[in-house]
Design an enzyme around this catalytic site. Structure first.
Site, short mmCIF file in Angstrom:
data_model
loop_
_atom_site.label_atom_id
_atom_site.label_comp_id
_atom_site.label_asym_id
_atom_site.label_seq_id
_atom_site.Cartn_x
_atom_site.Cartn_y
_atom_site.Cartn_z
N ASP A 72 0.82 -1.21 0.00
CA ASP A 72 0.00 0.00 0.00
C ASP A 72 0.85 1.26 0.00
OD1 ASP A 72 0.96 -0.31 2.63
OD2 ASP A 72 -0.95 -1.13 3.32
N ASP A 141 -7.61 -3.89 14.73
CA ASP A 141 -8.99 -4.19 14.33
C ASP A 141 -9.07 -5.30 13.28
OD1 ASP A 141 -7.93 -2.88 12.17
OD2 ASP A 141 -9.39 -1.24 12.14
N HIS A 143 -7.37 -5.48 10.38
CA HIS A 143 -7.14 -5.14 8.98
C HIS A 143 -5.79 -5.65 8.49
CE1 HIS A 143 -5.03 -1.41 10.53
NE2 HIS A 143 -4.23 -1.72 9.52
N GLU A 148 -9.67 -2.36 5.66
CA GLU A 148 -10.28 -2.13 6.97
C GLU A 148 -11.47 -3.07 7.19
OE1 GLU A 148 -8.64 -0.17 8.73
OE2 GLU A 148 -8.03 1.66 7.73
#
Length: 264
Positions: A72, A141, A143, A148
């Site tokens: 990314d 979380d 991801h 996400e």
């Protein structure tokens, strides 16, 4: 799924680096048949990169015929920006090893045509056939890359809006000012990652324990993208004891015993 439980972060980093070196050396890459490696940024892989640099400089692994694709990049940060992932990868890893610059592939966060950038990235990966080993970290979380919670489990490279959880987590790299953290990024998709022949996730620390619990023991859900690893034929999680604190004792015992027998 294979779960490697180490005592601490340093042991995780050493194990991961040695595994990467083993996979490259076993493949015996050439210019015409390169080993294709997917790479992450963030704090999780830093120790692995440091160990790989040492292995490379000691002549135990070469990156001459290795092609890399990073996961990314933030939108709006030029490559020279100290918090861009281009800068991170160059300073942390690439400039210390014998990789050819032409073999390094990273998403361009300064592009004016996001859709074309993402399509071209996917096409470039396919031009090599597949990624042999995709390495990633995991967020608190769940991801992976910037996929996400709520991301499609078949998603491809695309633009993603970052959650406040991720923005707050990444603020530590931006003088702890959430206003300085980019709010969007280009990221490979969950489907892009799981297309790889093998996927290895590094998770260290008690703050990753909930994500690990959902990834290993929970149901497969787009709300916990790491859980897709349960569907992969060759998925590995490299973690430390602290990251396993929310797993059931019998789960931890099972994976430890499996690895002990494997080592024998």
């Amino acid at each position: 799924m294979r779960v490697i439980i180490n005592s601490n972060y340093d042991e995780c980093s050493s194990w991961a680096a040695n595994y990467v070196a083993y996979k490259i050396n076993r493949f015996r890459p050439t210019a015409d048949k390169p080993f294709v490696l997917g790479l992450p940024t963030g704090s999780s892989p830093i120790g692995m990169y440091q160990n790989l640099i040492k292995l490379n400089q000691a002549g135990k692994v070469s990156f001459e015929n290795v092609v890399t694709f990073n996961m990314d990049e933030y939108i709006g940060l030029p490559p020279a920006h100290h918090e861009s992932y281009h800068f991170f990868m160059h300073e942390t890893f690439f400039k210390h090893i014998n990789i050819k610059p032409s073999n390094i592939n990273m998403l361009n966060g300064m592009t004016t045509d996001y859709e074309k950038e993402c399509r071209d990235y996917e096409a470039k990966i396919k031009s090599y056939g597949k990624i042999h080993l995709f390495i990633g970290g995991v967020g608190t979380d769940g991801h992976i890359a910037f996929n996400e919670p709520g991301s499609s489990l078949s998603s491809r490279t695309r633009v993603k809006t970052l959650t406040m959880e991720t923005i707050r987590s990444n603020a530590r790299f931006f003088n702890n000012d959430i206003n300085l953290v980019p709010k969007t990024a280009l990221t490979v998709g969950v489907g892009t990652i799981t297309d790889a022949e093998e996927v290895m996730i590094i998770a260290s620390g008690a703050n990753k324990a909930e994500a690990l619990k959902h990834g290993i023991e929970g149901s497969i859900s787009h709300m916990w993208p790491i859980s897709i690893l349960q569907m992969h034929q060759h998925g590995i999680i490299v973690c430390d004891e602290a990251a396993t604190k929310e797993l059931r004792p019998e789960t931890v015992k099972y994976f430890k015993e499996i690895e002990q027998r494997t080592m024998k």
